[in-house]
Design a protein around this motif. Structure first.
Motif, short mmCIF file in Angstrom:
data_model
loop_
_atom_site.label_atom_id
_atom_site.label_comp_id
_atom_site.label_asym_id
_atom_site.label_seq_id
_atom_site.Cartn_x
_atom_site.Cartn_y
_atom_site.Cartn_z
N ALA A 129 -4.42 0.06 0.14
CA ALA A 129 -4.49 1.47 0.57
C ALA A 129 -5.92 1.87 0.91
CB ALA A 129 -3.93 2.36 -0.54
N GLU A 144 0.83 -1.22 0.00
CA GLU A 144 0.00 0.00 0.00
C GLU A 144 0.87 1.27 0.00
OE1 GLU A 144 0.46 -1.22 4.32
OE2 GLU A 144 0.16 -2.19 2.40
N SER A 190 -1.80 -2.95 -4.40
CA SER A 190 -1.39 -1.77 -3.64
C SER A 190 -2.58 -0.84 -3.41
CB SER A 190 -0.29 -1.04 -4.42
OG SER A 190 -0.02 0.22 -3.85
N ALA A 191 -3.37 -0.60 -4.48
CA ALA A 191 -4.54 0.29 -4.38
C ALA A 191 -5.58 -0.30 -3.42
CB ALA A 191 -5.15 0.50 -5.76
N LYS A 192 -5.81 -1.61 -3.54
CA LYS A 192 -6.82 -2.26 -2.69
C LYS A 192 -6.43 -2.17 -1.22
CE LYS A 192 -9.66 -6.42 -2.36
NZ LYS A 192 -9.79 -7.83 -2.67
N ALA A 207 -5.94 6.03 1.26
CA ALA A 207 -6.07 6.30 -0.19
C ALA A 207 -6.70 7.67 -0.43
CB ALA A 207 -6.89 5.20 -0.85
N TYR A 238 1.04 3.33 -3.17
CA TYR A 238 -0.20 3.97 -3.64
C TYR A 238 0.01 5.36 -4.28
CZ TYR A 238 -4.57 6.48 -3.57
OH TYR A 238 -5.63 7.26 -3.96
N ILE A 298 0.69 5.32 -8.12
CA ILE A 298 -0.09 4.47 -9.05
C ILE A 298 -0.57 5.27 -10.25
CG2 ILE A 298 -2.24 3.17 -9.34
CD1 ILE A 298 -1.84 2.08 -6.52
N TYR A 330 -12.81 3.41 -6.67
CA TYR A 330 -11.50 3.62 -7.29
C TYR A 330 -10.93 2.28 -7.78
CZ TYR A 330 -6.49 4.59 -7.67
OH TYR A 330 -5.18 4.70 -8.12
#
Length: 439
Positions: free
Chosen positions: A70, A37, A66-68, A76, A40, A43, A83
Motif C-alpha cells: 500500500a 494492498e 499488505s502495508a508495504k 496508504a 490495508y 490493518i 509506518y
C-alpha cells in the motif's frame, strides 16, 4: 467441553468457541493474503485484537506485506516507510514473545515461519536489539527442542514402552524436525538480510548448531546445519573464509552421506566455496574433485531421489573449472564436466550451469572445445536439448546467447565440420534448431 490438567488445576475449555475463533482467524488470513494492498484499510483495526487472539499472529506476514505494498503504490493515506517501521516494531516483539510462551511444537514451527516471512518483508528495518531478541529466542527454541528429544529417548527406554507409544514418539520427532527446519529457514533469512554484519550472532549460535552436524543426529538436522553454513559462505564471501577450516571437513564428508538431501546440500556448498573461497579453497580442490566424482559417477546418480544431488555436484564441478582451472588437470576435468550436460532436475542450477557453458564457448575455451574442436558436436547437442526444452533450463538471456553462438558457428565452421556436428543430433532436434535459428 474438554478438560485438561495443568499442574494441580483442571481447566474446562469450550472447544466450539475456540473452533469459531480459529475459523475467523483463518478467514482473516485468507482475506489479507488474497487482497494484498487492498486489505490495508483494516490493518489497524486487526492489530487491536492481535495480542488477545493468539492465532492472528500467524497473519502478521500478510499484514506487513499488505502495508508495504500500500505504501509502495501510494494508497496508504499519505503514510510512508515510517509506518512500516512502526508496524515492524509492534509485530516482531509480539511474535517473539508468543514464540517464547508457545508449548505446542506445530504452532512453534508456524511462528518461526511467520517470523522468517516478516524478516523477508521488512528485515532491513530491524535494529540490532531486535535482531538480538530473535537470535536469543532461536537459542531457546534449539535448547527446548533438544531437551524434548532427550526426554523422548528416555521414554523409549521405559519397560512399558509399546508399539502405540512408538508411533506417538515417531510423530513427535517428525514435528520436532519441522521446528529445526524452520529454525534453518529463519537463520537463512537473517544471513541473507544482514550478510556479514550477522556473523557475530552466528558465532554465538555456533555452539548450538555444531551438534547438528553429528552422525548421531537425523539426516534432516545434518541437512539444515549444512544449509546454514552454505548460506554464510554464499552471502558473506570473504568474511566467511574464517569458517572454512571448521566446516569444510564436515562438508566434504557429507558429500558421501547416504541421504540424498544431505548430499545435495553438501555438494552445493562445495560449489559455493569454490566460487568464493579463492586461495583458502585451493588446497581442497583435489579432495573436492574426488568427492564430486563419487556423486556424479554413482550408478544410481540419475534416479529420481538422487538427481538433485547429481545436478548440484555437476554445478560445483563447473565452478571448480571456472574458478580453479590452474589447480586441476583441465584437459581431463573440463570434458568430463561437459559430458554431464545438460542437467534437468534442479532448474535453478541448470540455469547457472548452462550460462557458464555459454561463457566458455564465447571465450573459445580450449579445453572445452577440445583438440580440433572434437567436443563441438557435444556442445551443440547440449544447446539443442536446452533450446528445445523451452525456457525451463536456461534464462531468456542464456537462450538468446545460445542462438547467437549457433548462428556464429553456422557462419564460421567449415561445411564438413558443420555437417558432421548437425548429423550427431536427433532428427527432432535438427528440426527444432532449424526453426529456432530461422526465426
Amino acid at each position: 467441553m474438554e478438560t485438561i490438567t495443568l499442574g494441580d488445576k483442571r481447566i474446562g475449555i469450550k472447544t466450539s468457541v475456540l473452533e469459531e475463533k480459529a475459523t475467523a482467524c483463518n478467514m482473516l488470513c485468507c482475506y489479507a493474503d488474497e487482497l494484498k494492498e487492498g486489505f490495508y484499510p483494516w490493518i489497524d483495526q486487526l492489530l487491536m485484537h492481535i495480542l488477545s487472539v493468539h492465532c492472528l499472529l500467524l497473519a502478521m506476514p500478510d499484514l506487513l506485506r499488505s502495508a508495504k505494498l500500500a505504501v509502495e503504490k501510494g494508497i496508504a493515506q499519505g503514510r510512508n516507510e515510517t509506518y512500516i517501521k512502526q508496524l515492524s516494531d509492534y509485530i516482531f516483539p509480539a511474535l517473539v514473545e508468543a514464540l517464547h510462551k508457545e508449548p505446542d511444537t506445530d504452532i512453534c514451527a508456524n511462528m518461526l515461519d511467520a517470523l522468517s516471512e516478516c524478516l523477508q518483508i521488512s528485515g532491513p528495518l530491524l535494529d540490532e536489539s531486535q535482531v538480538r531478541s530473535v537470535v536469543d529466542e532461536i537459542k531457546l527454541v534449539i535448547t527446548a527442542s533438544s531437551d524434548r528429544k532427550k526426554e523422548r529417548a528416555e521414554r523409549a527406554k521405559a519397560e512399558d514402552f509399546d508399539a502405540e507409544e512408538g508411533e506417538l514418539l515417531k510423530e513427535e520427532n517428525e514435528q520436532e524436525e519441522e521446528v529445526f527446519d524452520q529454525v534453518g529457514e529463519l537463520l537463512g533469512t537473517l544471513i541473507k538480510t544482514f550478510k556479514a554484519s550477522f556473523l557475530p550472532f552466528f558465532d554465538e549460535l555456533s555452539s548450538y548448531l555444531m551438534p547438528m552436524w553429528g552422525k548421531d543426529r537425523t539426516a534432516e538436522e545434518r541437512r539444515i546445519a549444512i544449509c546454514i553454513f552454505d548460506d554464510v559462505a554464499e552471502q558473506c564471501h570473504g568474511a566467511a573464509l574464517k569458517y572454512y577450516d571448521t566446516y569444510l571437513p564436515f562438508l566434504l564428508e557429507a558429500c558421501n552421506d547416504e541421504n540424498p538431501d544431505v548430499r545435495q546440500a553438501a555438494v552445493y556448498g562445495l560449489g559455493v566455496c569454490a566460487e568464493y573461497g579463492g586461495s583458502v579453497f585451493k588446497p581442497l580442490v583435489g579432495e573436492s574433485l574426488s568427492r564430486l566424482n563419487f556423486v556424479i559417477r554413482h550408478p544410481n546418480a540419475l534416479q529420481p531421489d538422487n538427481v538433485m544431488a547429481y545436478d548440484n555436484a555437476v554445478s560445483a564441478l563447473g565452478k571448480i573449472c571456472q574458478f580453479h582451472r590452474d589447480s586441476i588437470d583441465s584437459a581431463q576435468v573440463v570434458p568430463a564436466w561437459l559430458s554431464c550436460l545438460p542437467i534437468k532436475g534442479d532448474i535453478i542450477e541448470a540455469k547457472v550451469v548452462h550460462d557458464l557453458l555459454c561463457s566458455m564457448v564465447e571465450s573459445s575455451d580450449r579445453e572445452l572445445l577440445g583438440p580440433n574442436n572434437q567436443y563441438l558436436p557435444k556442445i551443440v547437442s547440449v544447446f539443442a536439448e536446452v533450446l528445445c526444452s523451452g525456457n525451463d533450463l536456461a534464462s531468456q538471456q542464456t537462450f538468446s546467447r545460445m542462438v547467437n553462438l549457433l548462428r556464429q558457428l553456422q557462419q564460421t565452421l567449415p561445411p564438413s565440420t558443420l555437417a558432421s556436428t548437425w548429423s550427431s543430433l536427433q532428427p527432432q532436434q535438427q528440426l527444432a534448431l532449424q526453426s529456432i535459428l530461422s526465426s
